[in-house]
Design a protein around this motif. Structure first.
Motif, PDB file in Angstrom:
ATOM      1  N   TYR A  77       0.841  -1.212   0.000  1.00  5.66           N
ATOM      2  CA  TYR A  77       0.000   0.000   0.000  1.00  5.66           C
ATOM      3  C   TYR A  77       0.868   1.251   0.000  1.00  5.66           C
ATOM      4  CZ  TYR A  77       0.918   0.684   5.000  1.00  5.66           C
ATOM      5  OH  TYR A  77       1.523   0.936   6.190  1.00  5.66           O
ATOM      6  N   LYS A  78       2.121   1.100   0.471  1.00  2.00           N
ATOM      7  CA  LYS A  78       3.012   2.260   0.538  1.00  2.00           C
ATOM      8  C   LYS A  78       3.440   2.727  -0.870  1.00  2.00           C
ATOM      9  CE  LYS A  78       4.887   0.944   5.007  1.00  2.00           C
ATOM     10  NZ  LYS A  78       5.905   0.044   5.552  1.00  2.00           N
ATOM     11  N   ASP A  79       3.288   1.838  -1.872  1.00  2.00           N
ATOM     12  CA  ASP A  79       3.658   2.207  -3.248  1.00  2.00           C
ATOM     13  C   ASP A  79       2.566   3.035  -3.926  1.00  2.00           C
ATOM     14  OD1 ASP A  79       5.982   0.692  -2.984  1.00  2.00           O
ATOM     15  OD2 ASP A  79       4.976  -1.141  -3.649  1.00  2.00           O
ATOM     16  N   LEU A  80       1.422   3.135  -3.274  1.00  4.49           N
ATOM     17  CA  LEU A  80       0.289   3.824  -3.881  1.00  4.49           C
ATOM     18  C   LEU A  80      -0.007   5.122  -3.125  1.00  4.49           C
ATOM     19  CD1 LEU A  80      -2.084   0.783  -4.557  1.00  4.49           C
ATOM     20  CD2 LEU A  80      -0.425   1.842  -6.094  1.00  4.49           C
ATOM     21  N   THR A 114      -5.106   5.413 -12.940  1.00  3.50           N
ATOM     22  CA  THR A 114      -4.858   5.711 -11.531  1.00  3.50           C
ATOM     23  C   THR A 114      -5.018   4.445 -10.694  1.00  3.50           C
ATOM     24  OG1 THR A 114      -7.172   6.269 -11.085  1.00  3.50           O
ATOM     25  CG2 THR A 114      -5.742   8.051 -11.846  1.00  3.50           C
ATOM     26  N   PHE A 115      -4.188   4.346  -9.674  1.00  2.00           N
ATOM     27  CA  PHE A 115      -4.155   3.147  -8.821  1.00  2.00           C
ATOM     28  C   PHE A 115      -4.193   3.576  -7.359  1.00  2.00           C
ATOM     29  CE2 PHE A 115      -2.025   2.486 -12.809  1.00  2.00           C
ATOM     30  CZ  PHE A 115      -2.480   1.256 -13.246  1.00  2.00           C
ATOM     31  N   ASP A 116      -5.212   3.141  -6.651  1.00  2.00           N
ATOM     32  CA  ASP A 116      -5.344   3.486  -5.232  1.00  2.00           C
ATOM     33  C   ASP A 116      -5.583   2.228  -4.411  1.00  2.00           C
ATOM     34  OD1 ASP A 116      -5.523   6.570  -4.725  1.00  2.00           O
ATOM     35  OD2 ASP A 116      -6.596   6.247  -6.610  1.00  2.00           O
ATOM     36  N   VAL A 117      -5.327   2.356  -3.097  1.00  2.00           N
ATOM     37  CA  VAL A 117      -5.478   1.190  -2.218  1.00  2.00           C
ATOM     38  C   VAL A 117      -6.950   0.850  -2.008  1.00  2.00           C
ATOM     39  CG1 VAL A 117      -4.931   0.212   0.047  1.00  2.00           C
ATOM     40  CG2 VAL A 117      -3.333   1.804  -1.036  1.00  2.00           C
ATOM     41  N   LEU A 348      -0.418  -5.410  -0.447  1.00  2.00           N
ATOM     42  CA  LEU A 348      -0.598  -5.697   0.975  1.00  2.00           C
ATOM     43  C   LEU A 348      -1.072  -4.424   1.654  1.00  2.00           C
ATOM     44  CD1 LEU A 348       2.457  -7.877   2.104  1.00  2.00           C
ATOM     45  CD2 LEU A 348       0.018  -8.485   2.223  1.00  2.00           C
ATOM     46  N   SER A 349      -2.198  -4.500   2.334  1.00  2.42           N
ATOM     47  CA  SER A 349      -2.732  -3.316   3.006  1.00  2.42           C
ATOM     48  C   SER A 349      -1.978  -3.076   4.313  1.00  2.42           C
ATOM     49  CB  SER A 349      -4.220  -3.515   3.293  1.00  2.42           C
ATOM     50  OG  SER A 349      -4.369  -4.484   4.304  1.00  2.42           O
ATOM     51  N   LEU A 354      -3.873  -8.949   1.604  1.00  2.00           N
ATOM     52  CA  LEU A 354      -3.815  -8.684   0.160  1.00  2.00           C
ATOM     53  C   LEU A 354      -5.162  -8.165  -0.321  1.00  2.00           C
ATOM     54  CD1 LEU A 354      -1.849 -11.589  -1.576  1.00  2.00           C
ATOM     55  CD2 LEU A 354      -1.331  -9.136  -1.655  1.00  2.00           C
ATOM     56  N   ALA A 355      -5.147  -7.065  -1.059  1.00  2.00           N
ATOM     57  CA  ALA A 355      -6.409  -6.511  -1.579  1.00  2.00           C
ATOM     58  C   ALA A 355      -6.192  -6.011  -2.999  1.00  2.00           C
ATOM     59  CB  ALA A 355      -6.872  -5.363  -0.686  1.00  2.00           C
TER      60      ALA A 355
END
Ligand SMILES: [Zn+2]
Length: 505
Positions: A77-80, A114-117, A348-349, A354-355
């Motif tokens: 999630y830190k990459d997003l 666009t890519f979000d958690v 990984l949230s 995993l989401a």
């Protein structure tokens, strides 16, 4: 000019912290099979094979490619959030390329992914993109419409279309004069249930049938079926999206269907064929019979788009709708997990689960935008480009035998700008009104009148003429066809004057 649009797009994409990428035009069919988009759209893909027989297609869009890349490189999630865009050529096997750049097999498009958690964050991103699109379109100074849209084959459930209002547009946008309801025909027809006709239009009863009907022919895509669409006369434009939904085989792009139909029948009188009459619900009570085939009556359904007398489905105000023709130049989609689930793009949230990534995709048709803007502003003398995307903001045109240093003096005054000049503006924002103009000099050895006509044709926002007034008083004549300006201006006042007019272009 393409570069100007691209630079303007870059500027607004940077407000979203989006990174520019460039993906390959060639995509493997296998990838599109996994996303489930290969089937059903076969005819729209330009397909190819390599020497080993592996199947590829020329990408019309890049959801699959980019999702695959992100899936393989983003883990936490830190990459997003991640926002990636490109301005590249796209391809589709258009059945009938037409209207030049508006509908071709190859087109230039900006596509942002666009890519979000989370879904919530993706929706917030969607709103930011909408704001960036409006800011971009505001800069063009052209009338545009934003309509709620159907997300169709893209998946997701939140979508908007961006249109330039244009008399020769292919799309109809339905908006309300009383509230902010604005939608495309497709979505309007999808919500028809809420405003179906309750009964046949009784005002049509007892009148001569031919005087109250309009019959519009269409052929099926395989040209073995003729559909005559019968609607009340003057009831508004045919709703082709609805027609395609009710009769999916109909080809709405053929230009002279009846002529084609007759020619095919003359050539082969015994070929298998059917003729169907398709009746608008408002005509359900009419005694129409079709000797050559079935009559299909769509009880309770109007086959034309709403007219100005229709009731708004949102605020229910009577006679409040407005139908505008327009050209679609942009589209935003909230995709959710439509692509991330089948293509396995997950992170990984923060709670270590995993989401699937929540996505959006957002296009601007660059070549379409060029064509639409050209069509919108042209007049009998030629093109007129919006200032922000004109190939050059101004052209300097001099009468024969004008000294070269005089021409350069005028050029410098324009190109260096004032106050501050080129150096100062290079470090300021591109939208700053002190930015210098892009200036061209027409130094071809031709008569002044010929060069002026040519400048009109090309559509420079400003034409700066060194003519009689230059010889007599050292003043130039500034022409701007869009604003009806033809004015003598001294060199000292030139830049300030142009900056004033420029705001309206
Ligand atoms: Zn309304």
């Amino acid at each position: 000019m393409q570069n100007k649009i691209e630079a303007l797009i870059d500027k607004h994409m940077s407000t979203l912290s989006a990174t520019k990428v460039s993906l390959s035009s060639i995509s493997s069919e296998e990838l599109w099979q996994r996303s489930g988009r290969l089937e059903g759209r076969d005819s729209e893909f330009l397909r190819l094979q390599d020497r080993k027989g592996a199947k590829y297609l020329l990408s019309p869009t890049h959801e699959e490619e980019i999702t695959e890349i992100v899936a393989s490189s983003v883990k936490s999630y830190k990459d997003l959030p991640l926002r990636l865009y490109q301005v590249t050529r796209k391809y589709r096997d258009e059945a009938r390329p037409r209207q030049g750049l508006l509908r071709g097999r190859e087109f230039l498009m900006k596509d942002l992914y666009t890519f979000d958690v989370t879904e919530e964050e993706a929706r917030a991103t969607y709103d930011q993109v909408r704001k960036a699109y409006s800011a971009f379109l505001d800069e063009l100074n052209l009338p545009y419409l934003v309509a709620n849209a159907d997300s169709g084959s893209m998946g997701g459930n939140l979508s908007h279309e961006y249109h330039l209002a244009s008399a020769n547009g292919e799309d109809n946008i339905i908006s309300c004069k009383k509230c902010d309801y604005s939608t495309n025909e497709e979505l309007y027809s999808g919500t028809l249930g809420s405003h179906e006709l309750s009964q046949p239009d009784s005002s049509l009863k007892g009148r001569d049938i031919n005087s109250i009907l309009t019959s519009t022919p269409f052929l099926s895509k395989d040209k073995t079926a003729l559909f005559n669409i019968i609607t009340p006369k003057d009831s508004g434009p045919l709703n082709t999206h609805l027609l395609k939904k009710l009769h999916p085989t109909i080809d709405t792009t053929l230009e002279a269907p009846f002529k084609t139909w007759s020619a095919l029948n003359t050539k082969n009188p015994t070929r298998p064929r059917t003729e169907t009459q398709v009746l608008d619900g408002r005509l359900a009570h009419l005694p129409l019979s079709n000797p050559t085939g079935p009559t299909v009556t769509h009880h309770k359904t109007a086959l034309t788009s709403p007219s100005e007398s229709s009731t708004c489905p949102s605020c229910l105000f009577p006679a409040s709708l407005k139908v505008s023709t327009a050209i679609e130049i942009g589209h935003t989609f909230h995709l959710g997990t439509r692509y991330s689930v089948p293509l396995n793009a997950q992170v990984l949230s923060s709670s270590n689960k995993l989401a699937p990534i929540s996505m959006g995709c957002h296009g601007i048709g660059v070549s379409r935008l060029l064509a639409a803007a050209a069509g919108l502003l042209m007049d009998a003398k030629g093109l007129n480009w919006p200032m922000k995307i004109a190939p050059f903001g101004a052209v300097v045109v001099a009468a024969p035998k004008t000294a070269e240093q005089d021409v350069l003096k005028v050029y410098d005054a324009l190109a260096l700008g004032s106050p501050g000049g080129a150096l100062a503006s290079a470090s300021s924002s591109a939208s700053s009104t002190t930015a210098p103009l892009d200036v061209a000099i027409d130094d071809r050895d031709r008569p002044l009148g010929w060069k002026l006509n040519d400048a009109d044709l090309i559509g420079y926002p400003f034409i700066v003429v060194l003519g009689k007034a230059w010889k007599a008083r050292g003043a130039v004549e500034v022409q701007c066809r869009r604003l009806g300006v033809k004015e003598e201006v001294t060199l000292e006042d030139l830049v300030e004057k142009l900056k004033g007019w420029e705001k309206q272009l």
